[in-house]
Design a protein around this motif. Structure first.
Motif, PDB file in Angstrom:
ATOM      1  N   PRO A 151      30.981  42.114 -18.943  1.00 56.25           N
ATOM      2  CA  PRO A 151      31.149  42.691 -20.107  1.00 56.25           C
ATOM      3  C   PRO A 151      32.444  43.242 -20.467  1.00 56.25           C
ATOM      4  CG  PRO A 151      30.530  43.949 -18.310  1.00 56.25           C
ATOM      5  CD  PRO A 151      30.752  42.742 -17.646  1.00 56.25           C
ATOM      6  N   PRO A 152      32.727  43.693 -21.981  1.00 63.25           N
ATOM      7  CA  PRO A 152      31.527  43.305 -22.779  1.00 63.25           C
ATOM      8  C   PRO A 152      31.620  41.573 -23.330  1.00 63.25           C
ATOM      9  CG  PRO A 152      32.999  44.095 -23.839  1.00 63.25           C
ATOM     10  CD  PRO A 152      34.266  43.366 -22.184  1.00 63.25           C
ATOM     11  N   PHE A 171      24.955  44.653 -20.422  1.00 69.14           N
ATOM     12  CA  PHE A 171      26.531  44.876 -19.491  1.00 69.14           C
ATOM     13  C   PHE A 171      26.596  45.369 -18.468  1.00 69.14           C
ATOM     14  CE2 PHE A 171      29.301  45.372 -24.041  1.00 69.14           C
ATOM     15  CZ  PHE A 171      28.736  44.380 -24.820  1.00 69.14           C
ATOM     16  N   MET A 172      25.905  46.146 -18.231  1.00 68.22           N
ATOM     17  CA  MET A 172      25.957  46.783 -16.508  1.00 68.22           C
ATOM     18  C   MET A 172      25.494  46.307 -15.623  1.00 68.22           C
ATOM     19  SD  MET A 172      25.345  50.728 -16.544  1.00 68.22           S
ATOM     20  CE  MET A 172      26.017  51.447 -15.333  1.00 68.22           C
ATOM     21  N   ALA A 173      24.803  45.492 -16.353  1.00 66.48           N
ATOM     22  CA  ALA A 173      24.091  44.340 -15.618  1.00 66.48           C
ATOM     23  C   ALA A 173      24.864  43.074 -15.529  1.00 66.48           C
ATOM     24  CB  ALA A 173      22.898  43.553 -16.458  1.00 66.48           C
ATOM     25  N   GLY A 174      25.869  42.879 -15.641  1.00 68.59           N
ATOM     26  CA  GLY A 174      27.436  41.617 -16.134  1.00 68.59           C
ATOM     27  C   GLY A 174      27.969  41.641 -15.195  1.00 68.59           C
ATOM     28  N   ILE A 226      37.426  50.671 -22.765  1.00 71.98           N
ATOM     29  CA  ILE A 226      35.763  49.770 -23.188  1.00 71.98           C
ATOM     30  C   ILE A 226      34.847  50.162 -23.037  1.00 71.98           C
ATOM     31  CG2 ILE A 226      34.586  47.914 -24.105  1.00 71.98           C
ATOM     32  CD1 ILE A 226      37.314  46.188 -24.015  1.00 71.98           C
ATOM     33  N   LEU A 227      34.260  49.880 -21.289  1.00 71.67           N
ATOM     34  CA  LEU A 227      33.406  50.089 -19.973  1.00 71.67           C
ATOM     35  C   LEU A 227      33.614  51.270 -19.863  1.00 71.67           C
ATOM     36  CD1 LEU A 227      34.007  46.900 -17.706  1.00 71.67           C
ATOM     37  CD2 LEU A 227      32.622  47.237 -20.112  1.00 71.67           C
ATOM     38  N   GLY A 228      34.421  52.217 -19.626  1.00 69.10           N
ATOM     39  CA  GLY A 228      34.391  54.140 -19.669  1.00 69.10           C
ATOM     40  C   GLY A 228      34.029  54.846 -20.299  1.00 69.10           C
ATOM     41  N   THR A 236      28.748  54.337 -28.517  1.00 68.29           N
ATOM     42  CA  THR A 236      28.007  52.660 -28.009  1.00 68.29           C
ATOM     43  C   THR A 236      28.564  51.883 -27.697  1.00 68.29           C
ATOM     44  OG1 THR A 236      27.887  52.693 -30.264  1.00 68.29           O
ATOM     45  CG2 THR A 236      26.170  54.103 -29.973  1.00 68.29           C
ATOM     46  N   PRO A 237      27.935  50.644 -27.680  1.00 68.69           N
ATOM     47  CA  PRO A 237      29.197  49.708 -27.113  1.00 68.69           C
ATOM     48  C   PRO A 237      29.568  48.806 -29.253  1.00 68.69           C
ATOM     49  CG  PRO A 237      27.089  49.239 -26.532  1.00 68.69           C
ATOM     50  CD  PRO A 237      26.270  50.814 -27.177  1.00 68.69           C
TER      51      PRO A 237
END
Length: 426
Positions: A151-152, A171-174, A226-228, A236-237
């Protein structure tokens, strides 16, 4: 009969080299015209409403950020830093390439962008260091596919829109499967390089490592930002995509200062072109699905598949894997998702398959599709960067296709690889 005619029309248009988005819209319009009972004004309405989504606004943000990183110096300094730290080990440049692709994937969300940005630097560097050109091209093409898993990811955004799943959860699943595939590629590259005796770079001094790391730290912070922002709930994404683009602009302008006015024109033009292509494909596929929904094609297919006495989760995964592999030879990943998910979602849910787990298996399928001819995008990207024939690039990809297929089976059989992290958030 209508279903066969729809897909036949679409296939003929593709064979005539009509762009995918135009072929989707033209085939659908033709079928509605034949039907005669449909209000044709609904088609342009569907085209515009399909793009009128806050979630899809994340795509131009991540595309712009990825283009700036590729052309604004950030990717170059990340690679230099990795080279300073691990370039001296056996197969060091292979590892640098894979890790650089993983970093870039965590910023851009696009496989072709990742392959182009890293390939333009690393393919010549590996060839000059004594690596086989075929191996170097295959490695970069395969590692570039990490752009849609880690992710993203733009395809995960598309998947979330179609299936109405949480983009943050996808995203977390990836994350874990993305790290796992990166490690698999690293392990193979080290073993293969030692067998072939591919050389090591001269070991960098500590002062050189520190200097290279200082230069690269601005770019290395971007995936964390980004992920943080997404996982802490700060943004949001979609908002995170804009944050990443703004941060990339600031770093390129004020820190590295390597982008001229002409370079910025190239960045803007390329970002607009990529975004327009993705959005038009989404619009075409949504129009395509409009006809399928009206004719109840997904429901009919679901009924036929559920009527198969032996149909179970394993057989469903096998059948969809074969389907995606075949479609991936001809279509781009977002197109495949938009065309097939309305058909597969009812079957998936009736079998009790978690849509988030299926998303990751599907994405790995799409990764393999990116490096299989005749329309594997990464093959064309690396072929252009390395000025080599498509078949040579593909031959270099074959060992990595085998590795990725085995890894896909592992993820398929072990759902917790994909689901553990999203469960922690909930």
């Amino acid at each position: 009969m209508e279903t066969i005619l729809l897909f036949s029309t679409f296939a003929i248009l593709l064979l005539l080299r009509i762009p995918i988005a135009v072929a989707l819209i033209a085939a659908t319009t033709f079928m509605f015209w034949l039907d005669g009972s449909f209000n044709m004004w609904t088609i342009p309405q569907k085209i515009f409403t399909s793009m009128n989504s806050v979630t899809l606004m994340a795509i131009p943000g991540f595309v712009l950020a990825g283009t700036i990183i590729a052309k604004g110096g950030i990717a170059k300094y990340l690679i230099n830093s990795l080279r300073a730290w691990i370039g001296h080990i056996s197969g060091g440049l292979s590892v640098v390439t894979i890790v650089a692709c993983a970093f870039f994937a965590a910023i851009s969300g696009s496989s072709p962008a990742t392959a182009a940005a890293i390939g333009s630097i690393m393919v010549p560097a590996m060839v000059n260091a004594g690596y086989s050109k075929r191996y170097a091209m295959g490695l970069v093409a395969a590692s570039g596919t990490l752009g849609i898993l880690i992710p993203p990811s733009i395809p995960l955004i598309v998947y979330g829109v179609v299936t109405e799943q949480s983009i943050g959860a996808l995203f977390m699943a990836g994350v874990i499967p993305g790290i796992g595939l990166t490690l698999c590629l690293v392990i193979y590259s080290i073993i293969y390089s030692r067998i072939k005796g591919y050389g090591k770079l001269e070991k960098a001094s500590w002062s050189e490592r520190i200097q290279a790391s200082r230069k690269a730290i601005w770019g290395a912070f971007l995936p964390v930002l980004i992920l943080g922002c997404i996982y802490t709930g700060t943004t949001t994404p979609t908002e995170a995509s804009i944050v990443s683009a703004v941060y990339a602009v600031i770093v390129s302008l004020l820190v590295y200062k390597e982008t001229s006015l002409q370079k910025w024109k190239e960045i803007i033009n390329e970002s607009i072109g990529i975004t327009a292509m993705i959005m038009l494909i989404i619009a075409g596929a949504m129009t395509f699905s409009l006809f399928m929904t009206q004719e109840q094609i997904p429901q009919a297919l679901a009924e036929k598949m559920m009527a198969i006495e032996s149909l179970n989760i394993l057989l469903f995964f096998v059948l969809t894997a074969i389907l995606f592999f075949i479609l991936g030879m001809f279509l781009e990943s977002s197109s495949i998702m938009l065309i097939t998910l309305p058909l597969l979602l009812p079957i998936m849910l009736s079998l009790g398959i978690n849509p988030i787990h299926f998303a990751i298996v599907m994405i790995i399928n799409m990764e393999i599709a990116q490096i299989t001819p005749p329309v594997g995008l990464n093959l064309f990207v690396i072929g252009g960067v390395a000025k080599s024939k498509l078949n040579e690039v593909f031959k270099g990809c074959i060992p990595f296709i085998v590795i990725m297929t085995i890894y896909m089976v592992i993820v398929m059989a072990w759902p917790e690889l994909s689901l553990w992290l999203p469960k922690q958030q909930s």
